[in-house]
Design an enzyme around this catalytic site. Structure first.
Site, PDB file in Angstrom:
ATOM      1  N   CYS A  55       3.873 -19.891  30.751  1.00 52.96           N
ATOM      2  CA  CYS A  55       5.041 -20.771  30.574  1.00 52.96           C
ATOM      3  C   CYS A  55       4.551 -22.211  30.492  1.00 52.96           C
ATOM      4  O   CYS A  55       5.010 -23.011  29.674  1.00 52.96           O
ATOM      5  CB  CYS A  55       6.002 -20.637  31.754  1.00 52.96           C
TER       6      CYS A  55
ATOM      7  N   CYS B 216       3.211 -24.120  27.188  1.00 51.33           N
ATOM      8  CA  CYS B 216       4.155 -24.841  26.326  1.00 51.33           C
ATOM      9  C   CYS B 216       4.921 -25.908  27.107  1.00 51.33           C
ATOM     10  O   CYS B 216       5.088 -27.027  26.643  1.00 51.33           O
ATOM     11  CB  CYS B 216       5.169 -23.879  25.716  1.00 51.33           C
TER      12      CYS B 216
ATOM     13  N   CYS C 196      41.502 -13.532  44.974  1.00 50.22           N
ATOM     14  CA  CYS C 196      40.823 -13.944  46.195  1.00 50.22           C
ATOM     15  C   CYS C 196      40.370 -15.403  46.084  1.00 50.22           C
ATOM     16  O   CYS C 196      40.662 -16.222  46.937  1.00 50.22           O
ATOM     17  CB  CYS C 196      39.591 -13.072  46.455  1.00 50.22           C
ATOM     18  N   HIS C 197      39.623 -15.719  45.026  1.00 47.79           N
ATOM     19  CA  HIS C 197      38.838 -16.960  45.024  1.00 47.79           C
ATOM     20  C   HIS C 197      39.602 -18.194  44.552  1.00 47.79           C
ATOM     21  O   HIS C 197      39.150 -19.310  44.803  1.00 47.79           O
ATOM     22  CB  HIS C 197      37.551 -16.746  44.224  1.00 47.79           C
TER      23      HIS C 197
ATOM     24  N   ARG D  25      25.606 -10.256  42.351  1.00 47.67           N
ATOM     25  CA  ARG D  25      26.713 -10.592  43.242  1.00 47.67           C
ATOM     26  C   ARG D  25      28.054 -10.197  42.625  1.00 47.67           C
ATOM     27  O   ARG D  25      28.934  -9.674  43.307  1.00 47.67           O
ATOM     28  CB  ARG D  25      26.707 -12.095  43.565  1.00 47.67           C
TER      29      ARG D  25
ATOM     30  N   CYS E 290      31.102  -7.645  43.877  1.00 44.12           N
ATOM     31  CA  CYS E 290      32.540  -7.953  43.905  1.00 44.12           C
ATOM     32  C   CYS E 290      33.327  -6.856  43.205  1.00 44.12           C
ATOM     33  O   CYS E 290      34.369  -6.415  43.695  1.00 44.12           O
ATOM     34  CB  CYS E 290      32.819  -9.273  43.177  1.00 44.12           C
TER      35      CYS E 290
END
Lengths: 161, 265, 106
Positions: free
Chosen positions: B80, B83, B184-185, B222, B226
């Site tokens: 990586c 470059c 919910c959020h 994650r 949910c």
């Protein structure tokens, strides 16, 4: 007057079902007690560490959060009052739990070169329970401190299958 | 070590919340002044783990990613760094702008997808599995270079339809519990789900170290948790649906501070 | 590659009590968990952690499955001389990983 005997479509009487249920509970209780026997109690674990020597509450300060968000990583700090000199120091500190499948958590060995008897680590607690820290001093005495922890559970966990 | 019994309690918790939620069906956005990172909902002890790099276990993946950054791979024998040079300079602020438009496909791509693309197309190496340790470590390392910077979604009209699709997913009820992310959020972020705080779902710390996972994980992991929580069939990893949702969530959290590697319960 | 983070002050004055921290990536698999399909995941834990200072052992820990994944430990040391602080973790399969840091004591 006699009570009518109830029968379910398979022909088992209600009594029969109850007997089967009771038998099942009996087996479950047996299985649980076998499992409980597999680990020593908190007291037995401490006695294993001290060789049966008496343990006095004091000199040790065990700090744990009273309410834990996830039992997978519970921060623990142990402080022992000791001058940490060649003549008078902490030799070992052990941590035990009450309700994990295994009573032992960790044993630390230290000495005067540490300057201060203060250790922090992170431990697993399967459920709400008591944790105890026992310190062995250079004079052969044992001192302890206990803490009770309530472990709550994370929301929306992974389906492992 | 929570086992099946623990899972049952969590399920009971979700069902309990459902009763509250069905009586409250509106989906209002959270006002900018009310926005809070998931960090603010945590216990002080958990916050302390995140705040200290010598105690934050997510830093182990930053370390691994730093090693991979300079390690040559693939037939091109390029790293990586060959470059991009030092990531501390070249990657600063990059993660705060992802997901971004991938010119070749005309579709959004997330940071993990971009790193994986670089790996297979430019380095010519074997594709890294999306939730594998190496790609997670590289993503964590790159995202860590933006820590402390505000989330800055690209102002690109070509992303708008995908962002709208993400918002659509966020506000659509799904699964056996018939809950939308917003139920919910957006609507109940100041409530609790059994012992856990319901947060506002701002993806400020990803990839993050979840104590429940005992390791680092992606935002998509994650989101999968949910979806399992509401008994929905999770989207496929790396799918357009997940990327659209990520895109919307980053827009929703625009201006909030990047925390990678975050810690969450 | 060893994935371990250790924290040792770069410099200290002789007699100072310094704070040492060590953390290593390890699953600390307890042996009590079931994987998919009910198959038990075999135990794999780090059982021993040793810290040396100038070649002498200054701290030792024995770990059990109740120590969290990616074990973290912090303790103190008296800065006595410039030298190497070494860390070594050994798991139950006998594999060891190590890390070290230099300290200058004035």
């Amino acid at each position: 007057m006699t009570e009518p005997t109830t029968r379910d479509p398979l022909g088992n009487t209600a009594l029969g079902r109850r007997a089967v249920l009771a038998g099942g509970i009996g087996l479950l209780v047996l299985a649980l007690s076998v499992r409980a026997l597999a680990r020593p109690s908190l007291q037995q674990a401490v006695a294993g560490f001290t060789g049966g020597a008496p343990v006095t509450a004091g000199r040790v300060k065990l700090t744990l959060p009273p309410l834990v968000e996830n039992g997978n990583a519970v921060g623990v700090t142990i402080d022992v009052e000791s001058p940490m000199t060649a003549q008078s120091h902490v030799r070992r500190i052990a941590l035990f739990n009450e309700k994990n499948p295994q009573a032992d958590i960790a044993v630390f060995r230290l000495g005067p070169h540490n300057g201060r008897a203060r250790i922090a680590t992170r431990i697993r607690l399967a459920t709400s329970q008591t944790v105890i820290a026992v310190a062995e001093l250079s004079d052969g005495t044992y001192w302890s401190s206990e803490a009770n922890v309530i472990v709550t559970l994370a929301a929306c966990i992974e389906d492992l299958t | 070590m929570p086992g099946p019994a623990a899972r049952l309690i969590v399920l009971t918790g979700v069902t309990g919340l459902l009763i509250v939620l069905t009586s409250h069906a509106s989906t209002d956005d959270i006002s900018p002044g009310e926005r809070r990172s998931g960090r603010d909902f945590m216990a002080p002890e958990t916050q302390a783990i995140q705040a200290d790099d010598t105690a934050n276990p997510g830093m182990l993946w930053v370390l691994q990613g730093a090693g991979l950054w300079t390690q040559k791979a693939g037939p091109a024998d390029q790293s990586c760094a060959s470059c991009h040079g030092a990531a501390q300079a070249s990657m600063r602020g990059v993660a705060a702008r992802y997901p971004a438009l991938d010119a070749a496909t005309g579709k959004p791509i997330d940071l993990t997808g971009r790193i994986a693309q670089c790996r297979s197309e430019r380095q010519g190496g074997t594709a890294l599995p999306r939730d594998g340790d190496e790609l997670l470590a590289l993503t964590t390392f790159v995202a860590h270079q933006s820590r402390g910077m505000p989330i800055a979604p690209p102002d690109d009209a070509r992303l708008t339809p995908f962002r709208d699709a993400g918002r659509q997913i966020f506000t659509t009820r799904m699964g056996q519990l018939d809950l939308a992310c917003a139920s919910c959020h957006d609507d109940n972020w100041n409530q609790r789900l059994a012992g856990s705080a319901v947060t506002q779902a701002h993806p400020t710390g990803y990839p993050l170290y979840r104590l429940e996972w005992q390791g680092i994980g992606s935002l998509q992991r994650r989101l999968r948790n949910c979806m399992i929580g509401v008994r929905a069939e999770p989207f496929a990893t790396g799918s357009d649906d997940f990327i659209a949702l990520e895109l919307y969530l980053m827009q929703r959290a625009a201006g909030m501070e990047m925390e990678t590697p975050g810690i969450r319960p | 590659m060893t994935k371990a983070l250790v924290s040792v002050p770069k410099t200290a004055r002789r007699g100072d009590i310094i704070d040492i921290r060590a953390m290593i990536a390890h699953p600390m698999e307890t042996g009590y968990r079931m994987g998919p399909n009910g198959v038990e995941i075999p135990r794999r834990i780090i059982t021993r952690f040793v810290c040396t200072y100038g070649g002498e052992e200054v701290f030792f820990a024995e770990f059990f499955p109740a120590v969290s994944a990616n074990p973290f430990v912090s303790f103190s040391l008296i800065a006595s001389a410039s030298g190497t602080v070494g860390f070594e973790w050994t798991d139950d399969q006998g594999q060891t990983e190590s890390a070290s840091a230099e300290i200058v004591v004035t």
